[in-house]
Design an enzyme around this catalytic site. Structure first.
Site, PDB file in Angstrom:
ATOM      1  N   ASP A 383       0.821  -1.216   0.000  1.00 43.99           N
ATOM      2  CA  ASP A 383       0.000   0.000   0.000  1.00 43.99           C
ATOM      3  C   ASP A 383       0.849   1.258   0.000  1.00 43.99           C
ATOM      4  O   ASP A 383       0.399   2.310  -0.480  1.00 43.99           O
ATOM      5  CB  ASP A 383      -1.005   0.006   1.142  1.00 43.99           C
ATOM      6  N   CYS A 384       2.077   1.197   0.504  1.00 42.61           N
ATOM      7  CA  CYS A 384       2.980   2.352   0.375  1.00 42.61           C
ATOM      8  C   CYS A 384       3.305   2.589  -1.095  1.00 42.61           C
ATOM      9  O   CYS A 384       3.350   3.734  -1.564  1.00 42.61           O
ATOM     10  CB  CYS A 384       4.264   2.120   1.167  1.00 42.61           C
TER      11      CYS A 384
END
Length: 654
Positions: A383-384
């Site tokens: 998700d980063c």
């Protein structure tokens, strides 16, 4: 009216940007990390902390101590045995005398709880055993030979989540070698102070499987307890050749992580565990000193709160959201300059080198990802990566911002997409660092004692929302690149999110607090991925948000929601959580002039006005991990409200 009162939220956010272009504020967790660092510095060799760091350490323990004299395991927790014991030892190591009020009250707190130190979690027992303040026979087996099992074995540590795996490697090295450092003249006094009876009269073996501490959220299951008893039989006479091979393997794993991450480790705790193992077999050389100085990347220090160590650095994560906030509102020259600097910085944080293929560390490929912090960490996260890609693509969509930023190479976007796709699990959801390697049922074998749902890197609502949103944005920007594979991944991600919606319409987040956070990411992901706003899942989520809006127009949620599974309000509206809700409602199709949206924005403006018209006040914690871990992302209170005030509904944008 003064200039301070007339500054805009966007101007205030830009003022928080660092000189190199990133945004980052501290992610606050626990003073326990500082205690670990102090202890590791003490045993590593003749390099004491300098006077400023000692003063900063004392200050941090002063401001984090609870009124009853104990220390919590997180900033909003109750007194914990392990946190208090480690803080006590660290303070005494620094030379604080036993009659000093800072430690005397902690000692009274411990002694008022019979067997508190004996029955605390295993991690703290290991740290005391390393110092000769606890006996290894009182620790449930952390047998390093498990690392020698074939990788197909369902319980091979390579199948654990990276945090559990790296902790196991470090702790099993210390346990397997029965590492012991000499505290010299401090050993006997500490033994007398920590326990309510003579040290040599304590039956540590009888305490091996007993846990009785406030921080224990995941006591060993019957299966884990049975395995411990079997391993205890082996630990009476471990096979020397196997033990030596297992210790070499644990050393190799911790050393590979150190080398890959530029010396910092997955986290400072994992790095320090490996440091202790290395220090136990190496003389105190300048190289050993340089190793511990590498952990300074995790430090924060100021006069108000002193010296502390963070569980993670959040620079790429914070910068991606700050860019989204800047891109949500009409920009100013100052904002465009800030976007240009941040865009350049973020683009350079993509991981562009793969890990050495010769290392059997159990890690998935890292090429193309973005880390939570920066590229040097080399632990990229799905998700980063997704939020970094979304930020770059959203900036690209605005002509005025695109004009001041350098072009993003398509190959960089493609590499990021491939990384995201590699983290999709079989259930269609997306994990964090690595794909899930064991079924969810194996959480019954949780051995951490203090965390829940942590054994495997399973799918998460918020990660899935971020990932399908980024894939959809890439699909629009580059429609002919990997279209079939991306479309299939998005469909599976959408199906996963719909399957995770709770009966009341909310979504549970696990890296933020809790249902407000999860619902924000789920709605943003579903709508960006092309799900119609008339879809029943969207309507139910919007209805839940409307039902949980406070009378004052805001939203709030207490961290106890993580463990209870029940949405629980805070006494007052929370700026970041109100912003998540407003953004989610806009994503869900409510117009800008909808009363709930307007009341939410009015509450954000009121909270800002109450804070002298600049920024937002520090409030309750907003982040979480593994059920019982509570974090405070200090930039969230500025970046998400700024984003929510600048954002517009789809209809207004059209």
């Amino acid at each position: 009216m003064t200039a301070l009162q007339t500054s805009s939220p966007l101007d205030d956010l830009c003022a928080l940007q660092h000189d190199d272009g990133r945004w980052e504020a501290e992610m606050v967790w626990s003073a326990g990390l500082l205690a670990h660092y102090v202890i590791a510095r003490r045993v590593a060799g003749p390099w004491p902390m300098d006077a400023d760091d000692v003063r900063g350490t004392l200050r941090q323990f002063e401001v984090t101590r609870l009124p009853d004299g104990a220390w919590p395991v997180h900033l909003e927790g109750e007194g914990s045995t392990s946190g208090t014991v480690l803080a006590y030892v660290a303070l005494r190591v620094l030379g604080v005398p036993p009659d000093d009020e800072l430690v005397a009250r902690a000692r009274r707190w411990l002694h008022a709880r019979p067997n508190a130190v004996l029955h605390m979690p295993s991690m703290a027992r290991v740290w005391l055993a390393v110092l000769g303040l606890y006996e290894y026979e009182g620790i449930a087996p952390i047998t390093p030979e498990l690392l020698l099992a074939p990788t197909w074995f369902p319980l091979h540590p390579h199948r654990f989540s990276c945090h559990v795996r790296q902790a196991y490697a470090g702790m099993s090295q210390l346990y397997g070698a029965k590492v012991r450092f000499d505290l010299g003249e401090l050993t006997e006094p500490l033994r007398a102070e920590l326990y309510d009876r003579p040290y040599r009269s304590i039956d540590f073996r009888a305490a091996r499987f007993r846990l009785d501490a406030p921080e224990v959220c995941a006591p060993p299951s019957a299966a884990v307890s049975f395995a411990y008893r079997l391993l205890s039989l082996y630990e009476r006479r471990p096979i020397p050749a196997l033990r030596r091979a297992a210790l070499r393997r644990s050393v190799a794993l911790t050393e590979a992580d150190r080398m890959a991450s530029g010396g910092q480790g997955l986290t400072v705790l994992h790095g320090l565990l490996g440091h202790l193992g290395h220090a136990s077999s190496a003389p105190p050389t300048a190289e050993l000193h340089r190793r511990i100085l590498a952990f300074d990347v995790w430090r924060w220090h100021d006069d108000q709160e002193g010296l502390r160590f963070t569980g993670a650095r959040s620079s790429s994560w914070d910068t991606a959201f700050a860019l989204r906030a800047c891109a949500a509102a009409p920009s100013t020259p100052a904002a465009r300059a800030a976007v240009a600097k941040a865009h350049r910085w973020l683009l350079r944080q993509q991981v562009t080198e793969e890990l050495p293929s010769s290392e059997n560390t159990g890690r998935d490929p890292v090429l193309g990802g973005w880390c939570f912090s920066d590229a040097a960490h080399r632990w990229p996260v799905a998700d980063c990566t997704a939020e970094a890609l979304s930020a770059l693509l959203v900036v690209r969509e605005r002509a005025d911002l695109r004009a001041v930023t350098e072009p993003v190479p398509v190959r960089a976007l493609v590499a990021g997409v491939k990384f995201i796709l590699s983290r999709q699990n079989r259930d269609g959801g997306f994990a964090t660092y690595e794909r899930a390697r064991m079924p969810r049922v194996f959480e019954r074998l949780n051995m951490t004692e203090t965390y829940v749902d942590c054994m495997s890197d399973h799918s998460y609502v918020e990660c899935t929302g971020s990932c399908i949103a980024a894939l959809a944005r890439f699909r629009r920007a580059c429609p002919s690149v990997h279209a079939r594979v991306i479309d299939a991944a998005i469909r599976r991600g959408v199906a996963y999110l719909k399957s995770q919606q709770r009966p009341d319409g909310s979504y549970r987040g696990e890296w933020g607090i809790t249902f407000t956070y999860g619902t924000f990411f789920a709605l943003e992901g579903l709508v960006t991925a092309g799900v119609s706003r008339s879809d029943p899942a969207i309507a139910r989520a919007v209805s839940w948000l409307l039902a949980t809006q406070r009378r004052d127009g805001g939203w709030s949620e207490h961290h106890s929601s993580m463990l209870s599974g029940v949405h629980t309000e805070l006494p007052e509206a929370h700026a970041a959580m109100t912003a998540w809700a407003v953004l989610a409602l806009l994503a869900g199709g409510l117009p800008d002039d909808h009363p709930a949206v307007q009341r939410g924005r009015d509450r954000l403006l009121a909270l800002r006005a109450d804070h002298d018209g600049r920024g937002w006040p520090k409030q309750a914690a907003n982040g979480a991990f593994y059920g019982s871990g509570v974090l405070d992302y200090r930039l969230y209170k500025d970046v998400f409200p700024t984003w929510a005030l600048g954002a517009h509904s789809a209809e207004a944008r059209a």
